[in-house]
Design a protein around this motif. Structure first.
Motif, PDB file in Angstrom:
ATOM      1  N   UNK A  30       0.838  -1.194   0.000  1.00 35.36           N
ATOM      2  CA  UNK A  30       0.000   0.000   0.000  1.00 35.36           C
ATOM      3  C   UNK A  30       0.872   1.242   0.000  1.00 35.36           C
ATOM      4  N   UNK A  31       0.330   2.332  -0.523  1.00 41.33           N
ATOM      5  CA  UNK A  31       1.071   3.595  -0.507  1.00 41.33           C
ATOM      6  C   UNK A  31       1.152   4.126   0.920  1.00 41.33           C
ATOM      7  N   UNK A  32       1.966   5.140   1.130  1.00 43.34           N
ATOM      8  CA  UNK A  32       2.191   5.652   2.475  1.00 43.34           C
ATOM      9  C   UNK A  32       0.927   6.188   3.129  1.00 43.34           C
ATOM     10  N   UNK A  33       0.022   6.697   2.347  1.00 41.15           N
ATOM     11  CA  UNK A  33      -1.218   7.245   2.895  1.00 41.15           C
ATOM     12  C   UNK A  33      -2.354   6.228   2.904  1.00 41.15           C
ATOM     13  N   UNK A  34      -2.019   4.988   2.578  1.00 44.76           N
ATOM     14  CA  UNK A  34      -2.969   3.874   2.644  1.00 44.76           C
ATOM     15  C   UNK A  34      -4.263   4.141   1.841  1.00 44.76           C
ATOM     16  N   UNK A  35      -4.035   4.576   0.620  1.00 45.59           N
ATOM     17  CA  UNK A  35      -5.167   4.828  -0.272  1.00 45.59           C
ATOM     18  C   UNK A  35      -5.294   3.735  -1.335  1.00 45.59           C
ATOM     19  N   UNK A  36      -4.169   3.246  -1.815  1.00 43.26           N
ATOM     20  CA  UNK A  36      -4.193   2.325  -2.942  1.00 43.26           C
ATOM     21  C   UNK A  36      -3.196   1.187  -2.739  1.00 43.26           C
ATOM     22  N   UNK A  37      -3.444   0.089  -3.451  1.00 39.80           N
ATOM     23  CA  UNK A  37      -2.550  -1.056  -3.473  1.00 39.80           C
ATOM     24  C   UNK A  37      -1.669  -0.973  -4.723  1.00 39.80           C
ATOM     25  N   UNK A  38      -0.381  -1.134  -4.536  1.00 39.01           N
ATOM     26  CA  UNK A  38       0.587  -1.061  -5.634  1.00 39.01           C
ATOM     27  C   UNK A  38       1.080  -2.478  -5.943  1.00 39.01           C
TER      28      UNK A  38
END
Length: 401
Positions: free
Chosen positions: A158-166
């Motif tokens: 997840x990105x640092x701001x926990x918005x999306x899965x990479x």
């Protein structure tokens, strides 16, 4: 004027009117003949008549010589002078022509050389404008279908701001044991460099089966509090295992399941392959799929032009790129407006690959680009439909095996 003078003048005038008579007899011979005739001692009646004409003929001959010789001399001088003048003029003309020819030839050669140099420069500039980069000079964000023996280990963060899965796609050799790599993934992940959160399955043991994945969690495993973490955990598992056709994750632990915050303790979770995703770019390193609210493919492509700076997410289609969208069964066709794309570099290649991944999530198998100004960009032949990729964000770790 005396009568004799008039007669002589008439003779002279008539002589001048007579045609030119050429006689090669020398003057001495003529003089001898005339002298001998004058001293002949036996004149006859006929001869006496001729004697009356001898003085006249002598006078006529003398006058003729006096008139003709200067004229001939003058003509010779004129001819000589004219010849010299003509020769000088011809020489000067020839020199001028020769000099002019050399100047023209020199000028033509200079112009040809200049033209040749300018042509080379222009061709070089054109070649620089329309130069196709090598495959190695442009970074690819996807993995295309290949006959090369290899396997893919799918990871997700997840990105640092926990918005999306990479999604991350580790490339391993064709005879690799996938279970071994899944249990060692934490050694290949660099959260700090990639600007991502920690890998959620750091201390888990994973075993892949045909339709399910067994995940054994340690006693201290926790996804943290809040529904966001539970949502991201489920999305992470789906991104990692649905590419193998796995649709269920089974958890094993001392607690007989996993604590998923508001969902309580669960023993298994169904995995669903997410569809209709918009691919943008995260941290200038990875393509990131962003779920949409059932947008059409045309609206999804338009959304790819919008940045989300607050989440460190960049657009993948430049704003100036305009196109119309058509589709038929498995083929997505994009017809670009004239002048929409003018360069052939990393930005254009990233755009193509982001469109390919977006089209794949919408169920298309290939994408055709019409009016693209280049036939080739990186590894892609733009003239033909391009198959959608196998996966995004490749990292080759075969050299580390």
């Amino acid at each position: 004027m005396r009568q004799i003078d008039k007669e002589q003048q008439e003779i002279i005038d008539r002589l001048q009117e007579m045609p030119e008579i050429k006689d090669d007899t020398e003057k001495n011979v003529l003089y001898h003949r005339i002298s001998s005739s004058l001293t002949d001692p036996s004149p006859t009646k006929k001869r006496q008549k001729k004697q009356k004409l001898i003085p006249v003929l002598a006078t006529m001959m003398a006058v003729a010589f006096i008139i003709i010789i200067p004229v001939m001399l003058n003509n010779d001088n004129l001819v000589g002078q004219n010849s010299e003048q003509f020769s000088d003029v011809d020489l000067a003309t020839n020199v001028e022509k020769s000099e002019g020819s050399r100047l023209m030839e020199s000028s033509d050669e200079d112009q040809l050389e200049m033209g040749s140099e300018e042509s080379v420069v222009q061709n070089s500039e054109i070649m620089d404008e329309i130069k196709v980069p090598n495959d190695d000079s442009l970074e690819s964000y996807v993995i295309q279908e290949s006959n090369e023996p290899m396997k893919i280990v799918y990871a997700a963060l997840s990105d640092l701001q926990q918005q999306y899965i990479i999604p991350i796609s580790f490339i391993v050799s064709g005879n690799a044991n996938l279970n071994e790599y899944y249990n060692e993934l934490k050694y290949y992940i660099d959260n700090e460099e990639w600007a991502t959160n920690e890998y959620m399955l750091n201390n888990a043991s994973i075993e892949l089966n045909e339709s399910e994945v067994l995940i054994e969690l340690g006693d201290k495993f926790s996804i943290g509090e809040g529904s966001t973490n539970a949502y991201l955990f489920e999305k992470m598992l789906s991104a990692m295992f649905t590419p193998y056709g796995i649709n269920k994750a089974v958890f094993q632990s001392d607690a007989n399941g996993v604590e998923l915050g508001p969902y309580g303790v669960i023993e298994e979770i169904l995995l669903n392959k997410e569809e209709k995703l918009i691919y943008k770019r995260y941290n200038n390193q990875f393509l990131v799929p962003i779920p949409n609210l059932n947008l059409s493919i045309q609206d999804a492509l338009a959304e790819m032009k919008i940045e989300q700076a607050e989440f460190n997410i960049d657009q993948t289609i430049p704003e100036e790129v305009q196109f119309t969208v058509d589709s038929s069964k498995n083929l997505l066709t994009l017809t670009l407006d004239e002048g929409s794309v003018s360069q052939n570099g990393q930005e254009e290649m990233t755009m193509i690959e982001a469109i390919l991944m977006t089209a794949k999530s919408y169920g298309y198998q290939s994408v055709q680009f019409i009016n693209f100004p280049f036939d080739q960009i990186g590894k892609y032949n733009i003239s033909d439909p391009i198959p959608v990729p196998v996966a995004a964000n490749p990292i080759d770790i075969r050299n580390e095996e």
